[in-house]
Design an enzyme around this catalytic site. Structure first.
Site, PDB file in Angstrom:
ATOM      1  N   LEU A 186       0.809  -1.217   0.000  1.00 36.20           N
ATOM      2  CA  LEU A 186       0.000   0.000   0.000  1.00 36.20           C
ATOM      3  C   LEU A 186       0.841   1.266   0.000  1.00 36.20           C
ATOM      4  O   LEU A 186       1.871   1.345   0.651  1.00 36.20           O
ATOM      5  CB  LEU A 186      -0.915  -0.005   1.229  1.00 36.20           C
ATOM      6  CG  LEU A 186      -1.817   1.222   1.451  1.00 36.20           C
ATOM      7  CD1 LEU A 186      -3.199   0.791   1.961  1.00 36.20           C
ATOM      8  CD2 LEU A 186      -1.198   2.213   2.443  1.00 36.20           C
ATOM      9  N   LEU A 187       0.366   2.233  -0.745  1.00 38.61           N
ATOM     10  CA  LEU A 187       0.933   3.590  -0.760  1.00 38.61           C
ATOM     11  C   LEU A 187      -0.140   4.533  -0.243  1.00 38.61           C
ATOM     12  O   LEU A 187      -1.316   4.376  -0.584  1.00 38.61           O
ATOM     13  CB  LEU A 187       1.331   3.931  -2.194  1.00 38.61           C
ATOM     14  CG  LEU A 187       1.573   5.353  -2.678  1.00 38.61           C
ATOM     15  CD1 LEU A 187       2.406   5.317  -3.952  1.00 38.61           C
ATOM     16  CD2 LEU A 187       0.289   6.130  -2.941  1.00 38.61           C
ATOM     17  N   ASN A 188       0.242   5.489   0.610  1.00 39.78           N
ATOM     18  CA  ASN A 188      -0.702   6.596   0.854  1.00 39.78           C
ATOM     19  C   ASN A 188      -0.011   7.938   0.674  1.00 39.78           C
ATOM     20  O   ASN A 188       0.508   8.173  -0.435  1.00 39.78           O
ATOM     21  CB  ASN A 188      -1.546   6.416   2.128  1.00 39.78           C
ATOM     22  CG  ASN A 188      -0.822   6.257   3.426  1.00 39.78           C
ATOM     23  OD1 ASN A 188      -0.006   5.371   3.595  1.00 39.78           O
ATOM     24  ND2 ASN A 188      -1.125   7.098   4.389  1.00 39.78           N
ATOM     25  N   ASP A 189       0.009   8.807   1.629  1.00 43.09           N
ATOM     26  CA  ASP A 189       0.393  10.209   1.396  1.00 43.09           C
ATOM     27  C   ASP A 189       1.738  10.401   0.686  1.00 43.09           C
ATOM     28  O   ASP A 189       2.710   9.723   1.013  1.00 43.09           O
ATOM     29  CB  ASP A 189       0.535  10.952   2.726  1.00 43.09           C
ATOM     30  CG  ASP A 189      -0.627  10.752   3.662  1.00 43.09           C
ATOM     31  OD1 ASP A 189      -1.625  10.133   3.264  1.00 43.09           O
ATOM     32  OD2 ASP A 189      -0.521  11.217   4.810  1.00 43.09           O
ATOM     33  N   TYR A 248       5.358   8.236  10.090  1.00 48.55           N
ATOM     34  CA  TYR A 248       4.211   8.896   9.477  1.00 48.55           C
ATOM     35  C   TYR A 248       4.635  10.078   8.596  1.00 48.55           C
ATOM     36  O   TYR A 248       5.813  10.360   8.434  1.00 48.55           O
ATOM     37  CB  TYR A 248       3.215   9.322  10.565  1.00 48.55           C
ATOM     38  CG  TYR A 248       2.280   8.189  10.982  1.00 48.55           C
ATOM     39  CD1 TYR A 248       2.462   6.878  10.547  1.00 48.55           C
ATOM     40  CD2 TYR A 248       1.181   8.434  11.815  1.00 48.55           C
ATOM     41  CE1 TYR A 248       1.594   5.853  10.912  1.00 48.55           C
ATOM     42  CE2 TYR A 248       0.310   7.414  12.192  1.00 48.55           C
ATOM     43  CZ  TYR A 248       0.526   6.126  11.739  1.00 48.55           C
ATOM     44  OH  TYR A 248      -0.336   5.126  12.100  1.00 48.55           O
ATOM     45  N   ARG A 297       0.327  15.354  14.097  1.00 48.05           N
ATOM     46  CA  ARG A 297       1.211  14.756  13.084  1.00 48.05           C
ATOM     47  C   ARG A 297       1.267  15.547  11.774  1.00 48.05           C
ATOM     48  O   ARG A 297       0.501  16.458  11.556  1.00 48.05           O
ATOM     49  CB  ARG A 297       0.765  13.320  12.791  1.00 48.05           C
ATOM     50  CG  ARG A 297      -0.661  13.179  12.316  1.00 48.05           C
ATOM     51  CD  ARG A 297      -1.019  11.716  12.030  1.00 48.05           C
ATOM     52  NE  ARG A 297      -2.433  11.576  11.763  1.00 48.05           N
ATOM     53  CZ  ARG A 297      -3.361  11.315  12.693  1.00 48.05           C
ATOM     54  NH1 ARG A 297      -3.013  11.151  13.965  1.00 48.05           N
ATOM     55  NH2 ARG A 297      -4.633  11.229  12.359  1.00 48.05           N
ATOM     56  N   ASP A 298       2.189  15.106  10.923  1.00 48.81           N
ATOM     57  CA  ASP A 298       2.387  15.587   9.549  1.00 48.81           C
ATOM     58  C   ASP A 298       3.041  16.968   9.496  1.00 48.81           C
ATOM     59  O   ASP A 298       2.508  17.917   8.901  1.00 48.81           O
ATOM     60  CB  ASP A 298       1.056  15.591   8.751  1.00 48.81           C
ATOM     61  CG  ASP A 298       0.271  14.296   8.900  1.00 48.81           C
ATOM     62  OD1 ASP A 298       0.901  13.261   9.160  1.00 48.81           O
ATOM     63  OD2 ASP A 298      -0.972  14.325   8.784  1.00 48.81           O
TER      64      ASP A 298
HETATM   65  C1  FRU Z   1      -3.173  10.816   6.184  1.00 52.97           C
HETATM   66  C2  FRU Z   1      -2.454  10.139   7.335  1.00 52.97           C
HETATM   67  C3  FRU Z   1      -1.541  11.089   8.044  1.00 52.97           C
HETATM   68  C4  FRU Z   1      -0.538  10.167   8.670  1.00 52.97           C
HETATM   69  C5  FRU Z   1      -0.385   9.112   7.609  1.00 52.97           C
HETATM   70  C6  FRU Z   1      -0.120   7.739   8.130  1.00 52.97           C
HETATM   71  O1  FRU Z   1      -3.575   9.932   5.195  1.00 52.97           O
HETATM   72  O2  FRU Z   1      -3.392   9.565   8.220  1.00 52.97           O
HETATM   73  O3  FRU Z   1      -2.188  11.935   8.959  1.00 52.97           O
HETATM   74  O4  FRU Z   1       0.675  10.797   8.954  1.00 52.97           O
HETATM   75  O5  FRU Z   1      -1.587   9.107   6.872  1.00 52.97           O
HETATM   76  O6  FRU Z   1       0.131   6.860   7.074  1.00 52.97           O
END
Ligand code: FRU
Length: 494
Positions: free
Chosen positions: A44-47, A106, A167-168
């Site tokens: 999986l890929l996300n942000d 994260y 976070r982030d």
């Molecule tokens: C957004 C998020 C961020 C977090 C990351 C974890 O999609 O929930 O807030 O840092 O993904 O994968």
């Protein structure tokens, strides 16, 4: 596999190479595999994370869980490019292997500092009771692309009055300091963005809560991203649980933005902000990051995917992709997003389109595959539809309709293949400014469609999972009057 919590948090080194090879082989065979979008190597890929320009190259990282299509324990995967379209897979670079990030490396950002790239991210840690602790951490990458974590946290807990939904971090230069914006939640569970300042990247001082709206921003704000576009401050952000009376949206969580006239660091406020606006009018955009490149352009990239929704590729063991890179600009207080000029490097065979649209179906093209770029200019005086990913009879397909009376554009994916995320609706509609011509600039890539409307006034993004690879037909319907356009097949990224 049943993705229990212990399985999702199983240490990386305990997974076998043969299992990962199997996942890679399955992705390789997928008919939905992307040709020119960044997709996970496996799993999986996300942000998008750490989008930056360093040592004469573009760098882009993403949130990765390599072992399946689930949100397991995350790391950063590193991609490198010379031209923003051909991305080389480099490696997993920040692994969840320290006491400060044991349950996930994260999201975060990157910034060139002298001869190194500074990375800032959130370390997610769970205790025995599964309570979250969020640390804000740093790392340095050198010209050999070796990444070294800074051993101690830069910020070891949220300030008083805020929870560990913290976070982030997005770090950037502002005047003669470094600033950082970070997603937060107040103790009474309201979403917020906090601003910090530093002069040495080690000591971070809280400036306060960023003032950019008078409304309540749901229960949490993820991925705040502050950027100056043509001199005006823009905040991109993802409010979770936002009241739909404040701003209407249909996705589970929206990716929104506000534009202001100026940023006041003393009061930590973006002044004269617009209402909240959807960054993308489609189905699947989240966690967009933007930064000002050294060449002056403001470039953005988003995650094409959403949390908590099942996508058809889960059955093939992989999930999601990133958007193409877009260039941001502002005209009359509105944010425009355009495909970055370098996308032209992917063009192969060209076909000029010209004709008169009829009320019935007009076939524009039937390419061998859904890997193409299409530009169309249409009469905005009549209503009509464009069908992509359509079968020969135009019974199944992705429908993009323009309503000349109300100046709206809609995307309907209810007949575009395997249904998913339907509880959030299968149609999205966006308002346009009245003009004589409607222009559509489209990038199709097997299971993704990105539509830039009227020079980027709106963008509509969607995943599309056709069951039959022959569904490549492109039809027009309605739009009485002449149309002109261009069609290019596109090559795969190198
Ligand atoms: C957004 C998020 C961020 C977090 C990351 C974890 O999609 O929930 O807030 O840092 O993904 O994968």
């Amino acid at each position: 596999t049943e993705w229990t919590t212990p399985l999702r948090y199983k240490p990386y080194h305990q997974w076998s190479k043969s299992y990962q090879d199997m996942l890679a082989a399955e992705l390789e065979q997928s008919g939905w595999k992307l040709a020119f979008h960044i997709q996970p190597k496996t799993g999986l890929l996300n942000d998008p994370n750490g989008f930056s320009f360093y040592n004469e190259k573009w760098h882009l990282f993403y949130q990765a869980y390599p072992f399946g299509p689930v949100h397991g324990v995350k790391s950063w995967y590193h991609m490198v490019s010379d031209n923003l379209v051909d991305w080389e897979q480099h490696d997993y670079v920040l692994l969840p292997d320290s006491p400060y990030d044991s349950h996930g490396v994260y999201s975060g950002s990157a910034m060139t500092v002298e001869d190194k790239l500074f990375l800032m991210y959130t370390g997610n840690v769970r205790n025995e009771e599964w309570e979250r602790h969020s640390y804000q951490l740093g790392a340095w990458m050198n010209t050999e692309m070796e990444v070294e974590k800074i051993t101690e946290p830069l910020i070891d807990s949220p300030p008083a009055g805020y929870t560990h939904e913290f976070r982030d971090p997005q770090v950037f230069r502002y005047q003669n300091h470094y600033l950082m914006m970070i997603g937060a939640q107040t103790k009474n569970e309201k979403g917020a963005v906090l601003a910090y300042q530093s002069s040495n990247l080690t000591d971070w001082e809280l400036l306060g809560e960023l003032d950019y709206t008078t409304e309540e921003m749901g229960f949490m704000v993820e991925c705040p991203n502050f950027v100056l576009v043509d001199g005006q401050p823009v905040l991109l952000f993802c409010p979770q649980g936002l009241d739909k009376d404040i701003s209407s949206y249909q996705n589970i969580y929206p990716n929104m933005y506000v534009i202001g006239s100026s940023f006041n660091k003393e009061t930590v406020s973006i002044e004269n902000t617009s209402d909240l606006i959807n960054l993308d009018e489609g189905f699947d955009i989240y966690a967009t990051q933007a930064f000002q490149a050294p060449d002056g352009r403001v470039l953005s990239v988003g995650w094409i995917g959403l949390p908590e929704i099942d996508y058809p590729t889960f059955e093939e063991g992989w999930a999601h992709c990133l958007s193409i890179v877009k260039e941001l600009s502002i005209k009359e207080n509105h944010l425009y997003q355009k495909p970055v000029a370098e996308m032209q490097e992917l063009r192969q065979n060209h076909q000029e389109l010209q004709g008169s649209a009829q009320a019935s179906d007009t076939l524009l093209s039937s390419p061998d595959s859904n890997v193409y770029e299409l530009k169309l200019e249409l009469n905005a005086g009549t209503s009509g539809s464009l069908y992509l990913f359509a079968d020969k009879q135009n019974k199944e397909g992705l429908k993009i309709s323009f309503d000349a009376k109300h100046d709206t554009i809609s995307m309907d994916r209810s007949k575009a293949g395997i249904p998913f995320g339907e509880s959030y609706g299968s149609t999205r509609t966006a308002a346009l400014k009245r003009q004589d011509k409607l222009t559509l600039h489209i990038f199709a890539d097997r299971s993704v469609c990105e539509v830039f409307v009227n020079d980027g006034y709106r963008v509509i993004t969607s995943r599309v999972f056709v069951k039959d690879p022959q569904q490549t037909h492109i039809f027009l319907q309605g739009f009485e009057g002449d149309y002109t356009g261009d069609f290019w097949t596109l090559r795969e990224m190198n």
